[in-house]
Scaffold this motif. Structure first.
Motif, PDB file in Angstrom:
ATOM      1  N   TRP A  54       0.225  -1.255  11.672  1.00  0.00           N
ATOM      2  CA  TRP A  54      -0.201  -2.402  11.767  1.00  0.00           C
ATOM      3  C   TRP A  54      -1.624  -2.299  11.697  1.00  0.00           C
ATOM      4  N   GLN A  55      -2.469  -1.507  12.267  1.00  0.00           N
ATOM      5  CA  GLN A  55      -3.852  -1.332  12.652  1.00  0.00           C
ATOM      6  C   GLN A  55      -4.495  -1.014  10.983  1.00  0.00           C
ATOM      7  N   LEU A  56      -3.660  -0.131  10.276  1.00  0.00           N
ATOM      8  CA  LEU A  56      -4.042   0.279   8.897  1.00  0.00           C
ATOM      9  C   LEU A  56      -3.922  -0.957   8.181  1.00  0.00           C
ATOM     10  N   THR A  57      -3.098  -1.760   8.046  1.00  0.00           N
ATOM     11  CA  THR A  57      -2.615  -2.856   7.349  1.00  0.00           C
ATOM     12  C   THR A  57      -4.162  -3.999   7.765  1.00  0.00           C
ATOM     13  N   MET A  58      -4.286  -4.050   8.808  1.00  0.00           N
ATOM     14  CA  MET A  58      -5.480  -4.997   9.377  1.00  0.00           C
ATOM     15  C   MET A  58      -6.851  -4.461   9.011  1.00  0.00           C
ATOM     16  N   ILE A  59      -6.834  -3.167   8.851  1.00  0.00           N
ATOM     17  CA  ILE A  59      -8.233  -2.729   8.324  1.00  0.00           C
ATOM     18  C   ILE A  59      -8.322  -2.949   6.868  1.00  0.00           C
ATOM     19  N   SER A  60      -7.345  -2.810   6.117  1.00  0.00           N
ATOM     20  CA  SER A  60      -7.126  -3.327   4.560  1.00  0.00           C
ATOM     21  C   SER A  60      -7.393  -5.068   4.587  1.00  0.00           C
ATOM     22  N   ILE A  61      -6.856  -5.499   5.277  1.00  0.00           N
ATOM     23  CA  ILE A  61      -7.028  -6.942   5.093  1.00  0.00           C
ATOM     24  C   ILE A  61      -8.540  -7.406   5.738  1.00  0.00           C
ATOM     25  N   TYR A 102      -3.852   4.555  -5.803  1.00  0.00           N
ATOM     26  CA  TYR A 102      -4.436   4.713  -4.363  1.00  0.00           C
ATOM     27  C   TYR A 102      -3.334   5.030  -3.470  1.00  0.00           C
ATOM     28  N   ALA A 103      -1.975   4.339  -3.532  1.00  0.00           N
ATOM     29  CA  ALA A 103      -1.054   4.334  -2.618  1.00  0.00           C
ATOM     30  C   ALA A 103      -0.475   5.702  -2.721  1.00  0.00           C
ATOM     31  N   GLU A 104      -0.321   6.283  -4.029  1.00  0.00           N
ATOM     32  CA  GLU A 104       0.503   7.661  -4.215  1.00  0.00           C
ATOM     33  C   GLU A 104      -0.438   8.611  -3.650  1.00  0.00           C
ATOM     34  N   LEU A 105      -1.712   8.608  -3.892  1.00  0.00           N
ATOM     35  CA  LEU A 105      -2.714   9.681  -3.592  1.00  0.00           C
ATOM     36  C   LEU A 105      -3.089   9.602  -2.013  1.00  0.00           C
ATOM     37  N   ALA A 106      -3.006   8.421  -1.664  1.00  0.00           N
ATOM     38  CA  ALA A 106      -3.043   8.193  -0.110  1.00  0.00           C
ATOM     39  C   ALA A 106      -1.966   9.116   0.643  1.00  0.00           C
ATOM     40  N   GLY A 107      -0.907   8.813   0.147  1.00  0.00           N
ATOM     41  CA  GLY A 107       0.272   9.262   0.744  1.00  0.00           C
ATOM     42  C   GLY A 107       0.503  11.019   0.620  1.00  0.00           C
ATOM     43  N   THR A 108      -0.272  11.524  -0.487  1.00  0.00           N
ATOM     44  CA  THR A 108      -0.204  12.913  -0.848  1.00  0.00           C
ATOM     45  C   THR A 108      -1.362  13.655  -0.200  1.00  0.00           C
ATOM     46  N   GLN A 272       0.771   9.833   5.827  1.00  0.00           N
ATOM     47  CA  GLN A 272       1.532  10.016   4.429  1.00  0.00           C
ATOM     48  C   GLN A 272       2.919   8.922   4.515  1.00  0.00           C
ATOM     49  N   ARG A 273       3.206   8.329   5.685  1.00  0.00           N
ATOM     50  CA  ARG A 273       4.239   7.010   5.326  1.00  0.00           C
ATOM     51  C   ARG A 273       3.368   5.899   5.396  1.00  0.00           C
ATOM     52  N   ASP A 274       2.532   5.794   6.406  1.00  0.00           N
ATOM     53  CA  ASP A 274       1.878   4.578   6.636  1.00  0.00           C
ATOM     54  C   ASP A 274       0.649   3.906   5.646  1.00  0.00           C
ATOM     55  N   LEU A 275      -0.024   4.832   5.121  1.00  0.00           N
ATOM     56  CA  LEU A 275      -0.988   4.515   4.273  1.00  0.00           C
ATOM     57  C   LEU A 275      -0.630   3.707   2.997  1.00  0.00           C
ATOM     58  N   PRO A 276       0.293   4.123   2.057  1.00  0.00           N
ATOM     59  CA  PRO A 276       0.815   3.540   1.055  1.00  0.00           C
ATOM     60  C   PRO A 276       1.494   2.197   1.331  1.00  0.00           C
ATOM     61  N   ARG A 277       1.974   2.027   2.560  1.00  0.00           N
ATOM     62  CA  ARG A 277       2.520   0.739   3.076  1.00  0.00           C
ATOM     63  C   ARG A 277       1.225  -0.293   3.182  1.00  0.00           C
ATOM     64  N   ALA A 278       0.534   0.240   3.902  1.00  0.00           N
ATOM     65  CA  ALA A 278      -0.500  -0.668   4.412  1.00  0.00           C
ATOM     66  C   ALA A 278      -1.589  -1.049   3.133  1.00  0.00           C
ATOM     67  N   ILE A 279      -1.675  -0.011   2.010  1.00  0.00           N
ATOM     68  CA  ILE A 279      -2.649  -0.689   0.990  1.00  0.00           C
ATOM     69  C   ILE A 279      -1.755  -1.610   0.125  1.00  0.00           C
ATOM     70  N   MET A 280      -0.344  -1.614  -0.205  1.00  0.00           N
ATOM     71  CA  MET A 280       0.409  -2.450  -0.956  1.00  0.00           C
ATOM     72  C   MET A 280       0.540  -3.719  -0.147  1.00  0.00           C
ATOM     73  N   LEU A 281       0.906  -3.717   0.821  1.00  0.00           N
ATOM     74  CA  LEU A 281       1.137  -5.002   1.916  1.00  0.00           C
ATOM     75  C   LEU A 281      -0.349  -5.780   2.078  1.00  0.00           C
ATOM     76  N   SER A 282      -1.239  -5.174   2.323  1.00  0.00           N
ATOM     77  CA  SER A 282      -2.513  -5.817   2.254  1.00  0.00           C
ATOM     78  C   SER A 282      -2.852  -6.346   0.977  1.00  0.00           C
ATOM     79  N   LEU A 283      -2.826  -5.794  -0.215  1.00  0.00           N
ATOM     80  CA  LEU A 283      -3.179  -6.338  -1.516  1.00  0.00           C
ATOM     81  C   LEU A 283      -2.330  -7.543  -1.843  1.00  0.00           C
ATOM     82  N   VAL A 284      -1.104  -7.469  -1.467  1.00  0.00           N
ATOM     83  CA  VAL A 284      -0.321  -8.751  -1.586  1.00  0.00           C
ATOM     84  C   VAL A 284      -0.826 -10.080  -0.888  1.00  0.00           C
ATOM     85  N   ILE A 285      -0.847  -9.745   0.398  1.00  0.00           N
ATOM     86  CA  ILE A 285      -1.340 -10.864   1.284  1.00  0.00           C
ATOM     87  C   ILE A 285      -2.619 -11.397   0.902  1.00  0.00           C
TER      88      ILE A 285
END
Length: 489
Positions: A54-61, A102-108, A272-285
């Motif tokens: 949640w916090q990571l997504t909010m940082i993105s947005i 970014y999502a792939e590299l952030a998780g790796t 590794q789990r949350d960064l890719p999700r936060a990146i994609m979710l924030s971009l869509v919104i």
């Protein structure tokens, strides 16, 4: 039998291998395992892992939403006309291709350096330095650009509430009719105060501000659509595709939020789990809201009447309703919303310099961590003062375009890095994989170059000068002080 007194035949080879040439030193790469192992470690303390999905997504947005709508929309509409909505789509599509990489590299490689660290692991130190230097341009100048727009909305708020505004001499930079943009400096200093308290406290404040900004944009759409006139879209692309791409290049400045999340890799609980999700979710919104608000704004106001306004949405609300209340309310929300962009982008800048400092490429002061707050305090103070002075002295349009070219260049390198890492370390665990690789990364790379080509000659000259200064600094400082250098001596 070999002569006992003769020197070994490979002596020259050993000496040569012990002292690699300049080319080899410029191409030295930092192993992924070492990058990850050093995560969070600073001078005198460590960053704290306190951020969830949640916090990571909010940082993105927080870093993204508001920049293009509240500030740069007035700059972009005169370039593209009603087709500015298409410009947002093109910029968002370009961001999407890069966001996948970014999502792939952030998780790796979940570390604070973002694309700088990804380049270090795949393409070598010189390319990493160039990427990091672009990120300094991207983040530092972005903070200044958004701070300029914050001052415009603050004046709208003051005018609508108490009937006074800050004089031009103190609310505009030289070249825009002023002497010193005091509000821009103030908002940067306020963001600095939050960051000095630590990542968790900053994330909480940002979350509140993000909720306010989303509510404000939904309110704008609900009211602005009442003034919608289909005739405003009759000449949809008056300046042609060149205008659309030029506006898209400027608006790309609005999409840097998702890579701000990647700078939080060393403060995320499960990066590794949350960064890719936060990146994609924030971009869509963010993309959905950008396109919707731009469509309503142009429908409610003829595109020729935007005239580079930096508080365009508040003005539209006033014109549609015939009342000052709604425009004032939106200005209040924008003051809070834009402050969150300053906060999160400033956060990203400090974390990138933290990673570069830890690698020895910039002075150690940027990697010092306060033991109580877990924040790089000296880093935050230095970056904030620099960005604040920049915001107070330079006009918005020049800042936005300079940010765009730095962003696009860094994103282009990320698209290359994901392909290189796939080839060099194909078996490395990845929590997210770019589909259709290398096709989509190649498209992301091509889109970035295309949009860079749409920027003005002046922007390219500024970028070239910036790169030249960066290379001088690297060869004068980072090349010899790199932490990878001692192992080669």
């Amino acid at each position: 039998m070999l002569d006992q007194g003769a020197p070994p035949q490979n002596q020259g080879q050993t000496a040569a291998s012990a002292s690699p040439g300049i080319g080899a030193r410029l191409m030295r790469r930092k192993p992924v395992e070492r990058l990850v192992a050093e995560g969070g470690q600073g001078e005198g303390g460590s960053l704290r892992r306190t951020l969830g999905l949640w916090q990571l997504t909010m940082i993105s947005i927080g870093a993204t939403l508001g920049t293009g709508i509240f500030v740069v929309l007035g700059e972009a509409v005169p370039k593209a006309g009603p087709a500015v909505t298409l410009s947002f789509v093109i910029a968002g599509l370009t961001a999407l291709f890069s966001a996948l990489s970014y999502a792939e590299l952030a998780g790796t490689i979940p570390v604070a350096g973002s694309s700088y660290s990804y380049a270090y692991a795949t393409m070598g130190e010189l390319v990493a330095w160039i990427c990091g230097w672009c990120l300094v341009l991207e983040y530092g100048v972005s903070v200044a650009a958004v701070a300029v727009g914050w001052g415009e909305y603050l004046n709208e708020l003051l005018d609508g509430t108490i009937g006074v505004t800050i004089p031009d001499a103190l609310s505009a930079p030289p070249g825009d009719g002023g002497v010193f943009n005091l509000p821009a400096l103030i908002v940067v200093l306020l963001a600095m105060a939050f960051l000095l308290g630590g990542a968790r406290e900053s994330a909480r404040a940002n979350t509140v501000m993000v909720v306010v900004k989303i509510a404000a944009l939904v309110m704008f759409c609900a009211i602005g659509v009442q003034g919608f006139r289909s005739g405003n879209y009759e000449n949809f692309m008056p300046l042609g595709m060149a205008g659309v791409s030029a506006a898209g290049a400027t608006l790309f400045f609005s999409y840097i939020g998702f890579d701000a999340a990647s700078t939080a890799g060393e403060e995320a609980k499960n990066a590794q789990r949350d960064l890719p999700r936060a990146i994609m979710l924030s971009l869509v919104i963010v993309t959905a809201l950008y396109v919707l608000v731009a469509a309503v704004a142009v429908g409610a106001k003829p595109w020729k009447n935007f005239t580079d306004s930096e508080a365009a949405l508040a003005q539209i609300m006033r014109e549609v309703t015939g009342q000052t209340f709604w425009g004032t309310l939106l200005a209040f929300c924008a003051v809070i919303a834009i402050a969150s962009v300053v906060l999160t982008v400033l956060y990203g800048q400090t974390r990138i310099l933290f990673a570069m400092s830890r690698d020895g490429l910039v002075p150690k002061v940027f990697a010092k961590v306060h033991p109580k707050t877990g924040a790089p305090r000296a880093n935050t103070l230095i970056v904030s003062l620099f960005c604040g002075v920049l915001a107070a002295a330079i006009p918005l349009g020049q800042l936005a375009d300079a940010t765009s070219i730095g962003t696009l260049f860094a994103f282009a390198l990320v698209n290359v890095a994901v392909v290189v890492l796939r080839r060099t370390q194909p078996d490395m665990p990845r929590t997210f994989r770019v589909p259709l690789s290398p096709v989509l990364p190649a498209l992301g790379f091509a889109f970035c170059l295309w949009m860079m080509g749409s920027l003005s000659t002046v922007t390219w000259v500024v970028f070239g000068v910036w790169m030249a200064v960066g290379l001088v600094f690297y060869f004068g400082y980072g090349y010899r002080r790199s932490r990878l250098a001692p192992s080669e001596k």
